[in-house]
Design an enzyme around this catalytic site. Structure first.
Site, PDB file in Angstrom:
ATOM      1  N   ASN A  89      37.153  48.015  41.426  1.00 46.67           N
ATOM      2  CA  ASN A  89      36.766  46.531  41.865  1.00 46.67           C
ATOM      3  C   ASN A  89      37.931  45.776  41.239  1.00 46.67           C
ATOM      4  O   ASN A  89      38.212  44.598  42.150  1.00 46.67           O
ATOM      5  CB  ASN A  89      35.505  46.144  41.106  1.00 46.67           C
ATOM      6  CG  ASN A  89      35.347  46.149  39.660  1.00 46.67           C
ATOM      7  OD1 ASN A  89      36.105  46.915  39.063  1.00 46.67           O
ATOM      8  ND2 ASN A  89      34.409  45.767  39.125  1.00 46.67           N
TER       9      ASN A  89
ATOM     10  N   GLU B  27      35.455  50.064  28.501  1.00 48.24           N
ATOM     11  CA  GLU B  27      34.509  49.038  28.914  1.00 48.24           C
ATOM     12  C   GLU B  27      33.728  49.838  30.114  1.00 48.24           C
ATOM     13  O   GLU B  27      34.261  50.098  31.275  1.00 48.24           O
ATOM     14  CB  GLU B  27      35.234  47.817  29.396  1.00 48.24           C
ATOM     15  CG  GLU B  27      34.226  46.605  29.480  1.00 48.24           C
ATOM     16  CD  GLU B  27      33.749  46.262  30.766  1.00 48.24           C
ATOM     17  OE1 GLU B  27      32.471  46.416  31.094  1.00 48.24           O
ATOM     18  OE2 GLU B  27      34.520  46.085  31.831  1.00 48.24           O
TER      19      GLU B  27
ATOM     20  N   CYS C 105      31.676  44.112  36.317  1.00 46.25           N
ATOM     21  CA  CYS C 105      31.166  44.623  35.089  1.00 46.25           C
ATOM     22  C   CYS C 105      30.322  43.547  34.549  1.00 46.25           C
ATOM     23  O   CYS C 105      29.228  43.899  34.100  1.00 46.25           O
ATOM     24  CB  CYS C 105      31.933  45.079  34.461  1.00 46.25           C
ATOM     25  SG  CYS C 105      32.888  46.532  34.945  1.00 46.25           S
TER      26      CYS C 105
END
Length: 421
Positions: free
Chosen positions: A169, A264, A298
């Protein structure tokens, strides 16, 4: 245009090369990996499918380059990073073009990603000068049994070879957020870009090449995770792994051994609305947080927990704003663009259908064409629905009505995801 001008040397015919030991190379595998345009669902680009031997050679080159780079003065490291940042911003248009075609990022957002990536590189250079230019004196009488007759000087030293694996992304921005800190700290870096976003990442790496970094210090290998994924993450030359993505990170952490990990791994970020909230402000931020880049972030708002007394009002205000979102191809700068792959769209649809079967209220008609899913607000979502817990990574926002702040907090704490604010 992508793959032309200063970027002509990174492509061979219709296949993009990989970058190792300061050179753009064609893999000996004679295999390629196709990158599918999310909008047309046709092959847009092809990249090299590197072999394990080529990965190994890249790692050896990175290890050798790091030794001399660690001795390079901080000011020189920062100087090269500032130069790379300038080159990156100078060539924002062809890189943004790749982002539009590879990951269906709206055109204006694609340009913004490249520009702020350049800014981030410069920021890391300056912070590196400040933080790494400091040392600390420690005294020896901070605990019983010792006197102040010794001094210790501490300073930060490089880890070595850093393996960076960014997500689809933000394949440029979340790549440089790994690259720039690693380089200013004296490490070398091997980048394994996501398949969707690999060509944008290769263009970005070429900007570092043009800036004049030493051979082998930065590398970029492409290929199938099934063939080189484990080989990369378990390679003995890797001294640190920085990964942004999903469940794959759990598998990496189990295989990587005793090396530093920076991960992450997605989220189920909640927006809690209480009775005293500014509902207009809340509605604006729910729409911006939940639907920007089609929810493929996210840190997107992925569940709204709202007090029953104001739930009707907030749902109404959000629906009014959702109705104004534009839907279509990224080239037209639409607010909602196709999600990255057909499998992603199918997963999102599965969550939506589960919610429908279990009685959620559909504030809009569910609509999908290929990878394009229209924005959807789901009201009256209950904890027994998958959408209450799982991360859709798409333009679907669930609303759970609560009767106390404790109920909302308990829902957040019950998530399998860590919280990000």
């Amino acid at each position: 245009m992508a793959g032309s001008g200063v970027f002509a040397e990174i492509v061979d015919g219709d296949v993009y090369k990989y970058y190792s030991d300061g050179e753009w190379k064609v893999s000996n595998s004679a295999k390629t990996v196709s990158i599918i345009n999310p909008t047309t669902r046709k092959t847009q680009y092809k990249v090299q499918a590197c072999t394990q031997e080529e990965v190994n050679n890249t790692m050896e080159s990175a290890n050798a380059a790091q030794k001399s780079w660690a001795k390079t003065p901080l000011w020189k490291r920062a100087e090269l990073l500032h130069k790379a940042a300038a080159v990156l911003k100078e060539h924002k248009k062809p890189i943004a073009e790749c982002l539009v075609k590879e990951i269906a990022k709206p055109a204006k957002d694609a340009v913004t990603e490249v520009v702020r990536s350049g800014d981030l590189v410069s920021y890391c250079a300056e912070e590196g000068l400040r933080i790494l230019g400091e040392g600390k004196f420690l005294v020896s009488d901070s605990f019983p049994g010792n006197e102040r007759n010794k001094y210790c000087f501490t300073s930060k030293i490089p880890l070595g070879v850093v393996l960076a694996i960014p997500p689809f992304n933000y394949p440029v921005n979340l790549a440089v957020s790994k690259i720039a800190p690693a380089l200013i700290a004296g490490n070398s870096l091997v980048l394994k870009p996501p398949t969707q976003g690999a060509v944008a990442a290769l263009h970005m790496v070429h900007c570092f090449h043009l800036a004049g970094f030493p051979k082998g210090l930065i590398s970029c290998v492409t290929g199938k995770g099934s063939e080189i994924g484990d080989f990369l993450t378990m390679h003995p030359r890797v001294n640190c792994i920085s990964f942004t993505g999903g469940d794959t990170g759990v598998a990496i952490s189990k295989k990587a051994g005793m090396i530093p990990l920076q991960m992450e791994l997605g989220g189920k970020d909640a927006c809690i609305i209480l009775e005293d909230a500014d509902l207009d402000l809340a509605a604006s931020n729910i729409v911006k947080g939940g639907f920007s880049y089609s929810g493929q972030r996210c840190t997107a708002v992925k569940v709204v927990l709202v007090m029953e007394s104001v739930a009707d009002d907030i749902v109404k205000k959000v629906n009014e704003k959702v109705a104004k979102l534009t839907v279509g191809p990224p080239e037209d700068d639409c607010d909602i663009t196709p999600v990255v792959t057909e499998s992603s769209a199918n997963f999102i649809e599965g969550l939506v259908m589960d919610a429908r079967q279990k009685g959620a209220t559909f504030c809009q008609e569910y609509k999908r064409q290929g990878n394009l899913i229209w924005p959807l607000l789901l009201d009256n979502v209950r904890p027994d629905m998958r959408i209450a817990w799982e991360e859709p990574f798409g333009p679907v926002v669930p609303v759970i009505r609560i009767n106390s702040i404790e109920e909302g907090i308990n829902h957040c704490n019950a998530s399998n995801f860590g919280l990000q604010v």
